[in-house]
Enzyme design. Structure first.
Site, PDB file in Angstrom:
ATOM      1  N   ASN A  28       1.096  -1.259  -0.234  1.00  0.00           N
ATOM      2  CA  ASN A  28      -0.030   0.660   0.032  1.00  0.00           C
ATOM      3  C   ASN A  28       0.850   0.742   0.123  1.00  0.00           C
ATOM      4  OD1 ASN A  28      -2.556   1.879   0.211  1.00  0.00           O
ATOM      5  ND2 ASN A  28      -3.143   0.594   2.476  1.00  0.00           N
ATOM      6  N   HIS A 113     -14.259  -4.305  11.564  1.00  0.00           N
ATOM      7  CA  HIS A 113     -13.511  -3.103  11.429  1.00  0.00           C
ATOM      8  C   HIS A 113     -14.820  -2.042  11.770  1.00  0.00           C
ATOM      9  CE1 HIS A 113      -9.705  -3.322  10.145  1.00  0.00           C
ATOM     10  NE2 HIS A 113      -9.681  -3.525  10.421  1.00  0.00           N
ATOM     11  N   ARG A 138     -13.544  -5.058  15.603  1.00  0.00           N
ATOM     12  CA  ARG A 138     -13.019  -4.492  16.048  1.00  0.00           C
ATOM     13  C   ARG A 138     -13.534  -2.534  16.487  1.00  0.00           C
ATOM     14  NH1 ARG A 138      -7.818  -1.355  12.008  1.00  0.00           N
ATOM     15  NH2 ARG A 138      -9.218   0.089  11.623  1.00  0.00           N
ATOM     16  N   TYR A 150      -7.372   7.292  13.102  1.00  0.00           N
ATOM     17  CA  TYR A 150      -7.176   5.711  11.963  1.00  0.00           C
ATOM     18  C   TYR A 150      -8.177   5.443  12.223  1.00  0.00           C
ATOM     19  CZ  TYR A 150      -6.048   1.220  10.878  1.00  0.00           C
ATOM     20  OH  TYR A 150      -6.578   0.138  11.407  1.00  0.00           O
ATOM     21  N   ASP A 207      -6.774  -1.040  17.879  1.00  0.00           N
ATOM     22  CA  ASP A 207      -5.595  -1.157  16.913  1.00  0.00           C
ATOM     23  C   ASP A 207      -5.381   0.609  16.954  1.00  0.00           C
ATOM     24  OD1 ASP A 207      -5.160  -1.546  13.568  1.00  0.00           O
ATOM     25  OD2 ASP A 207      -3.688  -1.207  15.364  1.00  0.00           O
ATOM     26  N   HIS A 209      -2.137   1.418  16.272  1.00  0.00           N
ATOM     27  CA  HIS A 209      -1.099   2.094  15.308  1.00  0.00           C
ATOM     28  C   HIS A 209      -0.119   2.551  15.664  1.00  0.00           C
ATOM     29  CE1 HIS A 209      -1.624   2.897  10.360  1.00  0.00           C
ATOM     30  NE2 HIS A 209      -2.370   1.888  10.847  1.00  0.00           N
ATOM     31  N   GLU A 233      -3.712  -3.626  18.875  1.00  0.00           N
ATOM     32  CA  GLU A 233      -2.671  -3.809  18.635  1.00  0.00           C
ATOM     33  C   GLU A 233      -1.899  -2.596  18.062  1.00  0.00           C
ATOM     34  OE1 GLU A 233      -4.428  -5.090  14.814  1.00  0.00           O
ATOM     35  OE2 GLU A 233      -3.252  -4.052  13.610  1.00  0.00           O
ATOM     36  N   ASP A 234      -0.686  -3.488  18.150  1.00  0.00           N
ATOM     37  CA  ASP A 234       0.535  -2.070  17.396  1.00  0.00           C
ATOM     38  C   ASP A 234       0.408  -0.985  18.411  1.00  0.00           C
ATOM     39  OD1 ASP A 234       0.369  -2.818  13.518  1.00  0.00           O
ATOM     40  OD2 ASP A 234       1.351  -3.494  15.291  1.00  0.00           O
ATOM     41  N   GLU A 259       2.102  -6.660  11.097  1.00  0.00           N
ATOM     42  CA  GLU A 259       1.354  -6.015  10.081  1.00  0.00           C
ATOM     43  C   GLU A 259       2.667  -5.586   9.220  1.00  0.00           C
ATOM     44  OE1 GLU A 259      -1.923  -3.942  11.014  1.00  0.00           O
ATOM     45  OE2 GLU A 259      -1.312  -1.800  10.206  1.00  0.00           O
ATOM     46  N   ARG A 280       1.335 -10.781  13.935  1.00  0.00           N
ATOM     47  CA  ARG A 280      -0.496 -10.317  12.540  1.00  0.00           C
ATOM     48  C   ARG A 280      -0.148 -10.083  11.079  1.00  0.00           C
ATOM     49  NH1 ARG A 280      -4.146  -8.292  11.139  1.00  0.00           N
ATOM     50  NH2 ARG A 280      -4.340  -6.013  11.267  1.00  0.00           N
ATOM     51  N   HIS A 309      -2.785 -10.563   8.888  1.00  0.00           N
ATOM     52  CA  HIS A 309      -3.431  -8.946   8.313  1.00  0.00           C
ATOM     53  C   HIS A 309      -4.654  -9.212   7.448  1.00  0.00           C
ATOM     54  CE1 HIS A 309      -1.330  -4.990   7.276  1.00  0.00           C
ATOM     55  NE2 HIS A 309      -2.614  -4.904   7.794  1.00  0.00           N
ATOM     56  N   ASP A 313      -6.108  -3.995   1.856  1.00  0.00           N
ATOM     57  CA  ASP A 313      -5.114  -3.775   1.027  1.00  0.00           C
ATOM     58  C   ASP A 313      -4.593  -4.656   0.744  1.00  0.00           C
ATOM     59  OD1 ASP A 313      -4.792  -1.988   3.492  1.00  0.00           O
ATOM     60  OD2 ASP A 313      -2.695  -2.457   2.842  1.00  0.00           O
ATOM     61  N   GLU A 336      -8.627 -11.044  10.295  1.00  0.00           N
ATOM     62  CA  GLU A 336      -8.978 -10.095   9.971  1.00  0.00           C
ATOM     63  C   GLU A 336      -9.678  -9.828   8.588  1.00  0.00           C
ATOM     64  OE1 GLU A 336      -5.820  -6.997   9.912  1.00  0.00           O
ATOM     65  OE2 GLU A 336      -7.692  -4.970   9.729  1.00  0.00           O
ATOM     66  N   TRP A 399       1.847   7.414  12.041  1.00  0.00           N
ATOM     67  CA  TRP A 399       1.119   7.180  11.878  1.00  0.00           C
ATOM     68  C   TRP A 399       0.083   6.138  11.884  1.00  0.00           C
ATOM     69  CZ3 TRP A 399      -2.382   4.752   8.254  1.00  0.00           C
ATOM     70  CH2 TRP A 399      -3.654   4.450   7.858  1.00  0.00           C
TER      71      TRP A 399
HETATM   72  C1  GCO Z   1      -5.368  -3.016   9.729  1.00  0.00           C
HETATM   73  C2  GCO Z   1      -3.937  -2.110   9.868  1.00  0.00           C
HETATM   74  C3  GCO Z   1      -4.565  -1.676   8.215  1.00  0.00           C
HETATM   75  C4  GCO Z   1      -2.921  -0.624   8.279  1.00  0.00           C
HETATM   76  C5  GCO Z   1      -3.082  -0.611   6.320  1.00  0.00           C
HETATM   77  C6  GCO Z   1      -1.696  -0.092   5.583  1.00  0.00           C
HETATM   78  O1  GCO Z   1      -5.208  -2.729  11.860  1.00  0.00           O
HETATM   79  O2  GCO Z   1      -5.795  -3.502   9.096  1.00  0.00           O
HETATM   80  O3  GCO Z   1      -3.700  -0.829  10.583  1.00  0.00           O
HETATM   81  O4  GCO Z   1      -5.137  -0.556   9.102  1.00  0.00           O
HETATM   82  O5  GCO Z   1      -3.540   0.866   8.215  1.00  0.00           O
HETATM   83  O6  GCO Z   1      -3.201  -1.955   6.114  1.00  0.00           O
HETATM   84  O7  GCO Z   1      -1.726  -0.316   4.687  1.00  0.00           O
HETATM   85 MG    MG Z   2      -3.550  -2.464  12.209  1.00  0.00          MG
END
Ligand code: GCO
Ligand code: MG
Length: 399
Positions: A28, A113, A138, A150, A207, A209, A233-234, A259, A280, A309, A313, A336, A399
């Site tokens: 992506n 989501h 989520r 996000y 997430d 992120h 997550e993250d 991810e 992930r 993941h 994308d 996911e 981000w």
């Molecule tokens: C998720 C990811 C996505 C990413 C994206 C980046 O948990 O699915 O964080 O939201 O932002 O896949 O290309």
């Molecule tokens: Mg994520």
């Protein structure tokens, strides 16, 4: 390259007797890099090779490039790997998961989501996803004082569905804002409200992120413990895998990371020290089925499960590869699932099913995906980028 609802890069390998395999090579925001890596540096090496030699091809591509790892390289290798697995399963005349050991479960638990700019919109989005059959959700919301967060649908017209991963079709990345303290003040109350509305049982995911420092992630993990999340997550950038030690010391909230990782080396410490609970990575970003299966086998030794993941994308080819792996491995956690758009489904005729909250890859030979060139050619590549963040003082932030 095709861009029905967003950009996708797909590799097709055809054997001399006409058997076709597909691989997803979508990265992506950096799609063209992978197209060039494949077209200019990998495809010439593949012509004439024995398509049955999956492992030898993987090792050849990984070692002969001299320069190793990284998202572009590993997405290119992943596309070749998955296409060759697709071919082998088609020769064997069985669905790919059968070559990976057969089914270890009846169905693949998916999560969707939900999002909302406020609680009413969030609750509607959760209910919509439950109506779609999702049994795990989520939860992402706006944060007072931050303009664009996000994971939150920009406008309610999409019914609170965060429709597509935010690679905005534009010549340059969009700048968004962020304030971690405002986020940390806001999120626990959101989960308290969601638990009060939807009860204690519904598996809830969130997430972070990559936006918190380890001590901030530790605080959020601790603040969310009463709400019994399936995973956070993250929670913090994990190039420094040891950062998760500090988070782990303070909270029992399960953690999911990876991810943006692309090889087993990115996971070595967090798996060996059990600093995470879910892996992930996507098949597409981690060197393919051959590589992700090895990572998940390593994780299984430490009671760590998969959380592959699956945003929009990841193309339907990458998604199908994930589902065949999900069905076969023992240490499956969750998958996911963001539904692709109608135009994407026209290009990629997929055979997986989503029923009553569970996915299944289907029983077609191979991956079970057919790519329609004629439809694909209607959708030209369009430059698209993920947004980036700046703090109030203008400092660039994760981000
Ligand atoms: C998720 C990811 C996505 C990413 C994206 C980046 O948990 O699915 O964080 O939201 O932002 O896949 O290309
Ligand atoms: Mg994520």
């Amino acid at each position: 390259m095709t861009s029905p609802d967003r950009n996708f890069v797909t590799l097709r390998i055809t054997t001399e007797d006409g058997v076709v395999g597909l691989g997803d090579a979508t990265l992506n925001g950096r799609e063209l890099s992978v197209v060039s890596y494949l077209r200019d540096h990998v495809v010439p090496l593949l012509v004439g090779r024995d398509a049955h030699r999956i492992e030898d091809t993987w090792q050849f591509l990984y070692r002969s490039a001299y320069w190793r790892r990284g998202p572009v390289t590993m997405a290119a290798i992943a596309a070749v790997d998955v296409a060759l697995w697709d071919i082998k399963a088609r020769y064997a005349r069985m669905p790919l998961y059968q070559l990976l050991g057969g089914a270890s479960r009846n169905g693949i638990m998916a999560y969707g989501h939900a999002s909302g700019r406020d609680l009413p919109e969030l609750f509607d989005s959760i209910r919509r996803h439950q109506d779609l059959g999702f049994r795990s959700i989520r939860v992402q919301t706006s944060v007072p004082g931050i303009d664009a967060v996000y994971g939150v649908a920009a406008q309610p017209s999409s019914g609170g569905r965060y429709d597509y991963e935010p690679a905005q079709r534009a010549p340059l990345p969009a700048e968004e804002d962020w304030d971690t303290r405002a986020y940390l003040r806001h999120i626990p109350a959101v989960f308290e409200a969601v638990r009060n509305e939807f009860g204690p049982e519904l598996p809830l995911l969130h997430d972070g992120h990559h936006r918190m420092t380890p001590i901030q992630a530790a605080r959020l993990g601790k603040d969310l413990e009463p709400y019994d999340l399936f995973w956070l997550e993250d929670c913090t950038p994990a190039e420094n895998q040891e950062a998760l030690r500090l988070v782990r010391q303070h909270t029992t909230t399960p953690l999911a990371i990876g991810e943006v990782f692309n090889t087993v080396w990115d996971y070595q410490t967090v798996i060996r020290e059990q600093l995470i609970d879910y892996v992930r990575s996507a098949v597409t970003h981690t060197g393919g089925i051959s590589a992700l299966r090895r990572i998940l086998d390593f994780a299984a030794q430490y009671q760590i499960k998969s959380g592959i993941h699956g945003p929009t994308d990841i193309s339907p080819v990458g998604m199908a590869a994930a589902l065949h792996l999900d069905l076969a491995i023992h240490n499956f956690g969750i998958q996911e699932y963001m539904q692709h758009g109608a135009r994407t489904d026209e290009v990629f005729r997929q055979s997986f099913t989503f029923t009553d909250g569970f996915l299944h890859p289907g029983e077609q030979d191979g991956l079970g995906v057919v790519y329609d060139d004629e439809v694909a050619d209607r959708f030209e590549y369009q430059p698209a980028y993920l947004p980036f963040n700046r703090l109030k003082d203008g400092t660039v932030h994760d981000w």
